[in-house]
Design a protein around this motif. Sequence first.
Motif, PDB file in Angstrom:
ATOM      1  N   ALA A  74       0.843  -1.202   0.000  1.00  0.00           N
ATOM      2  CA  ALA A  74       0.000   0.000   0.000  1.00  0.00           C
ATOM      3  C   ALA A  74       0.875   1.248   0.000  1.00  0.00           C
ATOM      4  N   SER A  75       1.975   1.213   0.753  1.00  0.00           N
ATOM      5  CA  SER A  75       2.861   2.372   0.826  1.00  0.00           C
ATOM      6  C   SER A  75       3.561   2.606  -0.522  1.00  0.00           C
ATOM      7  N   LEU A  76       4.020   1.532  -1.182  1.00  0.00           N
ATOM      8  CA  LEU A  76       4.673   1.690  -2.496  1.00  0.00           C
ATOM      9  C   LEU A  76       3.671   2.223  -3.520  1.00  0.00           C
ATOM     10  N   GLU A  77       2.448   1.714  -3.423  1.00  0.00           N
ATOM     11  CA  GLU A  77       1.376   2.150  -4.334  1.00  0.00           C
ATOM     12  C   GLU A  77       1.142   3.656  -4.165  1.00  0.00           C
ATOM     13  N   ALA A  78       1.024   4.081  -2.899  1.00  0.00           N
ATOM     14  CA  ALA A  78       0.755   5.504  -2.611  1.00  0.00           C
ATOM     15  C   ALA A  78       1.881   6.394  -3.129  1.00  0.00           C
ATOM     16  N   LYS A  79       3.124   5.862  -3.107  1.00  0.00           N
ATOM     17  CA  LYS A  79       4.276   6.662  -3.560  1.00  0.00           C
ATOM     18  C   LYS A  79       4.507   6.522  -5.061  1.00  0.00           C
ATOM     19  N   GLY A  80       3.665   5.731  -5.729  1.00  0.00           N
ATOM     20  CA  GLY A  80       3.798   5.564  -7.178  1.00  0.00           C
ATOM     21  C   GLY A  80       5.009   4.738  -7.592  1.00  0.00           C
ATOM     22  N   LYS A  81       5.519   3.891  -6.677  1.00  0.00           N
ATOM     23  CA  LYS A  81       6.691   3.067  -7.015  1.00  0.00           C
ATOM     24  C   LYS A  81       6.217   1.747  -7.645  1.00  0.00           C
ATOM     25  N   HIS A  82       5.727   1.872  -8.882  1.00  0.00           N
ATOM     26  CA  HIS A  82       5.050   0.735  -9.494  1.00  0.00           C
ATOM     27  C   HIS A  82       5.993  -0.391  -9.902  1.00  0.00           C
ATOM     28  N   GLU A  83       7.204  -0.034 -10.338  1.00  0.00           N
ATOM     29  CA  GLU A  83       8.135  -1.077 -10.787  1.00  0.00           C
ATOM     30  C   GLU A  83       8.532  -1.991  -9.618  1.00  0.00           C
ATOM     31  N   LEU A  84       8.842  -1.350  -8.498  1.00  0.00           N
ATOM     32  CA  LEU A  84       9.225  -2.091  -7.295  1.00  0.00           C
ATOM     33  C   LEU A  84       8.053  -2.951  -6.803  1.00  0.00           C
ATOM     34  N   LEU A  85       6.873  -2.357  -6.855  1.00  0.00           N
ATOM     35  CA  LEU A  85       5.660  -3.057  -6.435  1.00  0.00           C
ATOM     36  C   LEU A  85       5.464  -4.326  -7.272  1.00  0.00           C
ATOM     37  N   GLU A  86       5.647  -4.182  -8.577  1.00  0.00           N
ATOM     38  CA  GLU A  86       5.482  -5.314  -9.491  1.00  0.00           C
ATOM     39  C   GLU A  86       6.508  -6.404  -9.178  1.00  0.00           C
ATOM     40  N   GLU A  87       7.730  -5.962  -8.862  1.00  0.00           N
ATOM     41  CA  GLU A  87       8.795  -6.915  -8.559  1.00  0.00           C
ATOM     42  C   GLU A  87       8.442  -7.718  -7.292  1.00  0.00           C
ATOM     43  N   LEU A  88       7.917  -7.019  -6.294  1.00  0.00           N
ATOM     44  CA  LEU A  88       7.534  -7.707  -5.055  1.00  0.00           C
ATOM     45  C   LEU A  88       6.393  -8.688  -5.310  1.00  0.00           C
ATOM     46  N   ARG A  89       5.426  -8.242  -6.111  1.00  0.00           N
ATOM     47  CA  ARG A  89       4.248  -9.090  -6.359  1.00  0.00           C
ATOM     48  C   ARG A  89       4.592 -10.318  -7.185  1.00  0.00           C
ATOM     49  N   SER A  90       5.693 -10.253  -7.950  1.00  0.00           N
ATOM     50  CA  SER A  90       6.005 -11.417  -8.794  1.00  0.00           C
ATOM     51  C   SER A  90       6.986 -12.379  -8.127  1.00  0.00           C
ATOM     52  N   ILE A  91       7.291 -12.173  -6.835  1.00  0.00           N
ATOM     53  CA  ILE A  91       8.184 -13.122  -6.147  1.00  0.00           C
ATOM     54  C   ILE A  91       7.586 -14.525  -6.230  1.00  0.00           C
ATOM     55  N   VAL A  92       6.271 -14.616  -6.036  1.00  0.00           N
ATOM     56  CA  VAL A  92       5.572 -15.889  -6.231  1.00  0.00           C
ATOM     57  C   VAL A  92       4.395 -15.648  -7.173  1.00  0.00           C
ATOM     58  N   PRO A  93       4.339 -16.359  -8.312  1.00  0.00           N
ATOM     59  CA  PRO A  93       3.185 -16.195  -9.204  1.00  0.00           C
ATOM     60  C   PRO A  93       1.875 -16.548  -8.488  1.00  0.00           C
ATOM     61  N   ASP A  94       0.775 -15.964  -8.965  1.00  0.00           N
ATOM     62  CA  ASP A  94      -0.525 -16.145  -8.300  1.00  0.00           C
ATOM     63  C   ASP A  94      -0.962 -17.605  -8.184  1.00  0.00           C
ATOM     64  N   ASP A  95      -0.543 -18.433  -9.163  1.00  0.00           N
ATOM     65  CA  ASP A  95      -1.013 -19.827  -9.121  1.00  0.00           C
ATOM     66  C   ASP A  95      -0.060 -20.754  -8.356  1.00  0.00           C
ATOM     67  N   VAL A  96       0.862 -20.173  -7.590  1.00  0.00           N
ATOM     68  CA  VAL A  96       1.790 -20.995  -6.799  1.00  0.00           C
ATOM     69  C   VAL A  96       1.455 -20.845  -5.315  1.00  0.00           C
ATOM     70  N   ASN A  97       1.381 -21.985  -4.625  1.00  0.00           N
ATOM     71  CA  ASN A  97       1.075 -21.963  -3.188  1.00  0.00           C
ATOM     72  C   ASN A  97       2.328 -22.259  -2.375  1.00  0.00           C
ATOM     73  N   ILE A  98       2.520 -21.457  -1.333  1.00  0.00           N
ATOM     74  CA  ILE A  98       3.614 -21.737  -0.391  1.00  0.00           C
ATOM     75  C   ILE A  98       2.956 -22.287   0.880  1.00  0.00           C
ATOM     76  N   ILE A  99       3.327 -23.504   1.213  1.00  0.00           N
ATOM     77  CA  ILE A  99       2.691 -24.201   2.343  1.00  0.00           C
ATOM     78  C   ILE A  99       3.807 -24.516   3.337  1.00  0.00           C
ATOM     79  N   SER A 100       3.530 -24.359   4.654  1.00  0.00           N
ATOM     80  CA  SER A 100       4.620 -24.784   5.528  1.00  0.00           C
ATOM     81  C   SER A 100       4.182 -25.774   6.571  1.00  0.00           C
TER      82      SER A 100
END
Length: 295
Positions: A74-100
């Motif tokens: 939310a903070s990156l979004e508010a500051k308009g840091k879209h490239e960084l935001l995208e990089e963080l969001r793609s650490i795990v693709p949406d169809d991948v589950n991390i289970i512990s």
Amino acid sequence: MIRKAVLPVAGFGTRCLPASKAIPKEMITIVDRPVIQYVVQEAVEAGIRDIVLVTHASKSAIENHFDKHFELEASLEAKGKHELLEELRSIVPDDVNIISVRQPEPLGLGHAVLCARPVIGDDEPFAVLLPDVLVDGDQPRNDLAGMVEAFEASGRSQLMVEEVPHERVDKYGIVAPEGEPPAAGQAAPLAGLVEKPAVDEAPSDLAVIGRYALPGAIFPLLAETPPGAGDEIQLTDAIETLRQQDGVDAWRMRGRTYDCGHQLGYLEAILAYGRRHERYGAGFRELLSRYSGEE
Ligand code: G1P
């Protein structure tokens, strides 16, 4: 189809101290991201969709790394840091589950893998990736994808191997090929495998590097495996039993490994990955040439 992978991350990482005192060794940075992120990415590129971390209370930073960080986003979004935001969001693709799941006691690698049994079940094949080791290789199809394909084509368990210097065979699981050793990118049946043999007793210089494609049938074998080398329940020993019953193949990698479970290994990985990094590569190469003349 192999869609699940087990990543044992419960170990304390004594070889990485003091770096690993308060952060998990898997969170040590290689250039711009933690070691574990490369390993998860390797699994995802090979078609894995469920990543099962076998972990410990002291290692929650790993789960946090793969979780959504709502406030930060939310903070990156508010500051308009879209490239960084995208990089963080793609650490795990949406169809991948991390289970512990937790490993309640440090009883060995075989025991750690056994802790994932309730998530995987005894009927489904899965991969194991040991996150100390980075596998650097051909793009777009990495070595893990090649090995998974060999598993799917033959139905036989696969262990990724590479040749190591003879004097280091006592650090690894070592395989004995039945006939000719496999060529790079190929599989060959095994006549045996042994965990950390004495240097003069090793059946070959081909070492298991920490990538496995196994059937769910390994779980009942692991449950019956007594402690072995180092008084730990060894994955290698259960795989040797599986080999005697159904046969197991060695799959020889084409790329190369970096062992980030010790300091010089991760320094080497930083050199290899840093030099060709899209954003920092040019600057890093300049630094390297500036420092290379110094003693
Ligand atoms: C483990 C396995 C060993 C394998 C090695 C690869 O050993 O038990 O068979 O060769 O990983 O890194 P560890 O390094 O955890 O002692």
